[in-house]
Enzyme design. Structure first.
Site, PDB file in Angstrom:
ATOM      1  N   HIS A  42      48.232  54.121 -15.182  1.00  0.00           N
ATOM      2  CA  HIS A  42      48.533  53.088 -16.172  1.00  0.00           C
ATOM      3  C   HIS A  42      47.239  52.427 -16.673  1.00  0.00           C
ATOM      4  O   HIS A  42      47.094  52.192 -17.875  1.00  0.00           O
ATOM      5  CB  HIS A  42      49.463  52.030 -15.574  1.00  0.00           C
ATOM      6  CG  HIS A  42      50.837  52.542 -15.288  1.00  0.00           C
ATOM      7  ND1 HIS A  42      51.969  51.977 -15.813  1.00  0.00           N
ATOM      8  CD2 HIS A  42      51.268  53.581 -14.530  1.00  0.00           C
ATOM      9  CE1 HIS A  42      53.044  52.645 -15.394  1.00  0.00           C
ATOM     10  NE2 HIS A  42      52.630  53.607 -14.598  1.00  0.00           N
TER      11      HIS A  42
ATOM     12  N   ASP B 118      53.853  46.482 -18.969  1.00  0.00           N
ATOM     13  CA  ASP B 118      54.960  47.375 -18.622  1.00  0.00           C
ATOM     14  C   ASP B 118      55.466  46.991 -17.219  1.00  0.00           C
ATOM     15  O   ASP B 118      54.739  46.409 -16.424  1.00  0.00           O
ATOM     16  CB  ASP B 118      54.556  48.852 -18.673  1.00  0.00           C
ATOM     17  CG  ASP B 118      53.384  49.212 -17.764  1.00  0.00           C
ATOM     18  OD1 ASP B 118      52.857  48.316 -17.069  1.00  0.00           O
ATOM     19  OD2 ASP B 118      52.986  50.391 -17.735  1.00  0.00           O
TER      20      ASP B 118
ATOM     21  N   HIS C 131      51.544  68.686 -12.736  1.00  0.00           N
ATOM     22  CA  HIS C 131      52.741  67.939 -12.361  1.00  0.00           C
ATOM     23  C   HIS C 131      53.391  67.254 -13.557  1.00  0.00           C
ATOM     24  O   HIS C 131      54.478  66.704 -13.444  1.00  0.00           O
ATOM     25  CB  HIS C 131      52.377  66.889 -11.311  1.00  0.00           C
ATOM     26  CG  HIS C 131      51.470  65.803 -11.825  1.00  0.00           C
ATOM     27  ND1 HIS C 131      50.281  66.061 -12.472  1.00  0.00           N
ATOM     28  CD2 HIS C 131      51.585  64.444 -11.803  1.00  0.00           C
ATOM     29  CE1 HIS C 131      49.700  64.916 -12.813  1.00  0.00           C
ATOM     30  NE2 HIS C 131      50.475  63.926 -12.426  1.00  0.00           N
TER      31      HIS C 131
ATOM     32  N   SER D 249      48.005  64.018 -17.981  1.00  0.00           N
ATOM     33  CA  SER D 249      47.754  65.449 -17.779  1.00  0.00           C
ATOM     34  C   SER D 249      48.503  66.291 -18.800  1.00  0.00           C
ATOM     35  O   SER D 249      48.034  67.371 -19.203  1.00  0.00           O
ATOM     36  CB  SER D 249      48.167  65.854 -16.361  1.00  0.00           C
ATOM     37  OG  SER D 249      47.311  65.273 -15.399  1.00  0.00           O
TER      38      SER D 249
ATOM     39  N   GLU E 164      46.288  66.282 -21.806  1.00  0.00           N
ATOM     40  CA  GLU E 164      45.075  67.073 -21.567  1.00  0.00           C
ATOM     41  C   GLU E 164      45.406  68.565 -21.567  1.00  0.00           C
ATOM     42  O   GLU E 164      44.630  69.386 -22.061  1.00  0.00           O
ATOM     43  CB  GLU E 164      44.427  66.648 -20.251  1.00  0.00           C
ATOM     44  CG  GLU E 164      43.812  65.260 -20.308  1.00  0.00           C
ATOM     45  CD  GLU E 164      43.115  64.863 -19.019  1.00  0.00           C
ATOM     46  OE1 GLU E 164      42.843  65.755 -18.187  1.00  0.00           O
ATOM     47  OE2 GLU E 164      42.836  63.663 -18.844  1.00  0.00           O
TER      48      GLU E 164
ATOM     49  N   ASP F 113      59.805  60.865 -14.174  1.00  0.00           N
ATOM     50  CA  ASP F 113      59.167  60.984 -15.488  1.00  0.00           C
ATOM     51  C   ASP F 113      58.485  62.335 -15.651  1.00  0.00           C
ATOM     52  O   ASP F 113      58.462  62.903 -16.757  1.00  0.00           O
ATOM     53  CB  ASP F 113      58.185  59.832 -15.725  1.00  0.00           C
ATOM     54  CG  ASP F 113      57.117  59.725 -14.651  1.00  0.00           C
ATOM     55  OD1 ASP F 113      57.417  59.995 -13.477  1.00  0.00           O
ATOM     56  OD2 ASP F 113      55.971  59.341 -14.978  1.00  0.00           O
TER      57      ASP F 113
END
Length: 454
Positions: free
Chosen positions: A21, A118, A347, A352, A355, A371
């Protein structure tokens, strides 16, 4: 740009205390600072040194360290999710709830235009009382947020998401059971469910923001716009630029360079995923079955000091010429850019995910958290840019054969599945790398924020 209230925005950021985060919030702060705006970012004291190198505009980005209030059952050293288990993260959330008086005092002193946050269900109400606009700035995808509005306790009610949710993403049954816990388990301290915490923070905010673009997640963005009836703002895709002084460990760089182009499999599951011992063994044996070179960077299983202690019997000897298993952090972006690396097993954390999309590697997805599962389905089932490791619908377990099968389907010459995901991946990467895309999206993001102040 002149430093006046009219021209310059001031943003106060209070993310959930997790590296997954902090980094997206700091990337966004860099974008604001590039345009002359000022950001204050709340961080725990020991985390600030890890984030400071990513701050590109120190004159416009100010870190504000705050201490974690003491909470019964939460060890004194805990500052972020990386310091505790997922079972005790409700205590960390409760501790951050107790920072409300400190945050209110800071807001009164700084008088920002916006607070980005958040998971903190009390922030929108506090911001409204102080006449500050609140933005729920999500580090997860619109597809993931949309699923949070699912109601009902039966598996059949949950696997398809809430009414009107696009039908292209479905949950496995085992993850639907996890979602029931999300709906019903009351947290220690706050006494509310995690779903209530999320939905209150989202629904009571003045706007919701995502670091994405509608061309990638359009149908899920439209679902949220129709459901929430409030501004949904898109900051565009954001991937940090590798630091100029950041280099791959020399012995690894030399080792990876000895392999043929696009033959190495790279696997990393972020800073928080911790596999159980039996799952780590299945994963490693699946890599061994491929016969391909690999670099695996994972946290050690719980109760193990180093990942090297927990390798399958004989594994290190059998793969020493073609494999490295490392229990620490590695510069993921640099590794993905190496010519020898041809496959990224991820994962599907949101950072990621982006990326991976912007890399030239074949993508194999193996999600672990809620998520991650939604984002994995987005990549494999909606965009069709990656292949998902097969897992058990009821138990969520994967096997070495499943790991091997997904990697080879992505990597093998002549694989039709591999060809399809490569074509789609090339198309989306070309779009995302288009000159001016990031700036155009973020300029529009700032414009939409300004309209909230009118």
């Amino acid at each position: 740009m002149s430093e006046t209230r009219k021209d310059t925005l001031t943003i106060f950021m209070y993310p959930w205390f997790a590296m997954g985060h902090f980094i997206p919030y700091l990337l966004t702060a860099n974008k604001f600072a590039e345009r002359g705006h000022k950001t204050f970012l709340i961080v725990p004291p020991n985390t600030q040194p890890k984030l400071s190198p990513l701050s590109l505009y120190p004159d416009h980005i100010k870190f504000i360290p705050i201490s974690i209030p003491a909470v019964d059952g939460l060890p004194a050293h805990v500052e972020t999710t990386n310091d505790t288990t997922i079972q005790d993260q409700d205590l960390l959330r409760h501790a951050l709830d107790l920072t409300q008086p400190v945050i209110e005092s800071l807001l009164c002193d700084l008088k920002p235009d916006f607070i980005f946050s958040d998971l903190k269900h009390w922030v929108p109400g506090l911001a409204r009382r102080l006449q500050i606009k609140s933005v729920y700035y999500s580090v997860a995808s619109p597809a993931t947020m949309g699923f949070l509005f699912t109601e009902g306790m039966l598996t059949e009610d949950i696997i398809n998401g809430p009414p009107g949710y696009p039908p292209s993403i479905k949950l496995h049954k085992h993850m639907a059971r996890v979602f029931v816990w999300f709906q019903t388990a009351k947290e220690r301290g706050s006494g509310i469910t995690l779903q209530k915490r999320f939905l209150t923070a989202i629904c009571e905010s003045d706007a919701v923001g995502f670091k994405t673009c509608k061309e990638i997640e359009g149908e899920y963005c439209e679902f949220l716009e129709n459901m929430l009836k409030k501004p949904i703002l898109f900051a565009g895709p954001m991937v940090p630029k590798p630091e100029a002084n950041l280099t791959l460990d020399q012995k690894w760089a030399e080792w990876l360079d000895k392999f043929k182009p696009r033959t190495v499999i790279f696997c990393a599951f972020g800073t928080e995923v911790v596999l159980k011992k039996d799952r780590l063994e299945e994963l490693l044996l699946g890599f061994e079955l491929t016969g391909l070179p690999f670099l695996i960077a994972l946290r050690p299983p719980l109760g193990v000091d180093s990942i090297e202690e927990d390798l399958p019997h004989g594994f290190k000897e059998r793969t020493k010429e073609r494999g490295i298993v490392y229990g620490g952090w590695v510069p993921q972006q640099l590794i993905l850019k190496l010519s020898s690396v041809g496959c990224f097993v991820t994962h599907c954390g949101y950072g990621s995910t982006w990326e991976g999309l912007m890399s030239e590697c074949q993508l194999v997805v193996l999600p672990h958290a809620f998520d991650h599962c939604i984002q994995a389905r987005l990549l494999s089932g909606v965009l069709k840019v990656g292949l998902e490791v097969e897992i058990g619908d009821e138990d969520g377990l994967f096997t070495k054969e499943g790991v091997h099968g997904a990697i080879m389907a992505a990597m093998a010459d002549g694989s039709e599945a591999g060809k399809e995901v490569r074509r789609n991946h090339d198309k989306y990467r070309e779009f995302l790398m288009r000159e001016g895309l990031e700036d155009s999206y973020f300029d529009n993001f700032v414009t939409k924020l300004r309209t909230l102040l009118e």
